[in-house]
Design a protein around this motif. Structure first.
Motif, short mmCIF file in Angstrom:
data_model
loop_
_atom_site.label_atom_id
_atom_site.label_comp_id
_atom_site.label_asym_id
_atom_site.label_seq_id
_atom_site.Cartn_x
_atom_site.Cartn_y
_atom_site.Cartn_z
N LEU A 91 0.81 -1.21 0.00
CA LEU A 91 0.00 0.00 0.00
C LEU A 91 0.84 1.26 0.00
O LEU A 91 0.61 2.18 -0.80
CB LEU A 91 -0.94 0.00 1.21
CG LEU A 91 -1.74 1.29 1.41
CD1 LEU A 91 -2.66 1.55 0.23
CD2 LEU A 91 -2.53 1.25 2.72
N LEU A 94 2.39 1.92 -3.33
CA LEU A 94 1.40 2.34 -4.33
C LEU A 94 0.98 3.79 -4.12
O LEU A 94 0.89 4.56 -5.08
CB LEU A 94 0.17 1.43 -4.27
CG LEU A 94 -0.98 1.84 -5.20
CD1 LEU A 94 -0.57 1.74 -6.65
CD2 LEU A 94 -2.22 1.00 -4.93
N PHE A 165 -10.79 1.46 -4.95
CA PHE A 165 -10.23 0.24 -4.36
C PHE A 165 -11.18 -0.22 -3.26
O PHE A 165 -11.46 0.53 -2.32
CB PHE A 165 -8.83 0.49 -3.80
CG PHE A 165 -7.82 0.86 -4.84
CD1 PHE A 165 -7.09 -0.13 -5.50
CD2 PHE A 165 -7.59 2.19 -5.16
CE1 PHE A 165 -6.16 0.20 -6.47
CE2 PHE A 165 -6.65 2.53 -6.13
CZ PHE A 165 -5.94 1.53 -6.79
N PHE A 208 -1.65 -4.97 -2.82
CA PHE A 208 -1.22 -3.89 -3.71
C PHE A 208 0.14 -4.14 -4.35
O PHE A 208 0.48 -3.50 -5.35
CB PHE A 208 -1.20 -2.57 -2.94
CG PHE A 208 -2.55 -2.14 -2.46
CD1 PHE A 208 -3.50 -1.68 -3.35
CD2 PHE A 208 -2.89 -2.22 -1.12
CE1 PHE A 208 -4.77 -1.29 -2.92
CE2 PHE A 208 -4.15 -1.83 -0.67
CZ PHE A 208 -5.09 -1.36 -1.58
#
Length: 219
Positions: A91, A94, A165, A208
């Motif tokens: 995460l 990203l 998401f 992710f």
């Protein structure tokens, strides 16, 4: 063109479904409620008021009130989760890549603001988001699209300019009804085969770290 990314929180920023279930177990035991598990399994992604109406006896709701019951349960959740909380794998990386690409990010969660702040601060990602929309800020929680309509507007974008998401059916439905350009779904709450067969997800990932190329989500 996708210019924004809207993130659900529970089951998306953090893989915390099991912790919420543990918190509900502790919470429901206090009130002698035993038939809550199946009811809760059908309510993931919804707001606390809707969940409480599903699992708690009417007499308890009348006595305590929905807000007080929700606050009590969420306090249990934060207490037991604080020592072990961590973001979903990949995460932070990203979020950094999205920011470098000029993509604005927002949280769109049915959770209360205390829980959102708790997760963002404990995971060290509070500064990665340009806007936060929690369940306290809307009148209708997921699967209603209001949360994602509000989150996109907070970024001065339309949902059609955003990738969402998500992890839960209610949230995926909310994103679809809002008109999101693309919906990326994590397998933290539901199996991949269920997501593929029963939701409008455009891309299904386990975490992710699987997003090696931003082009796969920004098409």
């Amino acid at each position: 063109m996708i210019r924004g990314a809207l993130f659900d929180m529970d089951g998306t920023l953090v893989d915390n479904s099991a912790v919420h279930i543990q918190a509900f177990e502790i919470f429901c035991a206090r009130y002698g409620v035993r038939d809550w598990r199946e009811k809760l399994s059908q309510a993931f992604g919804m707001g606390n008021d809707d969940i409480m109406r599903r699992i708690m006896p009417e007499e308890v709701i009348r006595e305590k009130g929905l807000a007080a019951l929700a606050d009590e349960k969420e306090a249990v959740y934060r207490e037991i989760y604080a020592p072990v909380i961590r973001p979903v794998e990949g995460l932070a990386d990203l979020l950094g890549r999205l920011r470098a690409a000029g993509i604005r990010c927002a949280v769109g969660s049915s959770g209360c603001r205390k829980n959102v702040d708790f997760v963002l601060e404990k995971c060290g990602i509070a500064g990665c988001f340009d806007a936060i929309v929690s369940g306290d800020r809307v009148t209708r929680c997921k699967p209603d699209p209001e949360i994602y309509l509000t989150a996109a507007a907070a970024l001065e974008l339309t949902p059609a300019e955003c990738v969402v998401f998500e992890d839960a059916k209610a949230g995926i439905e909310a994103a679809r009804r809002a008109g999101a350009r693309r919906i990326v779904t994590l397998t933290t709450t539901l199996p991949r085969e269920v997501l593929a067969a029963e939701t409008a997800a455009d891309l299904i990932i386990d975490n992710f770290a699987e997003i090696a190329d931003l082009g796969t989500i920004l098409q």
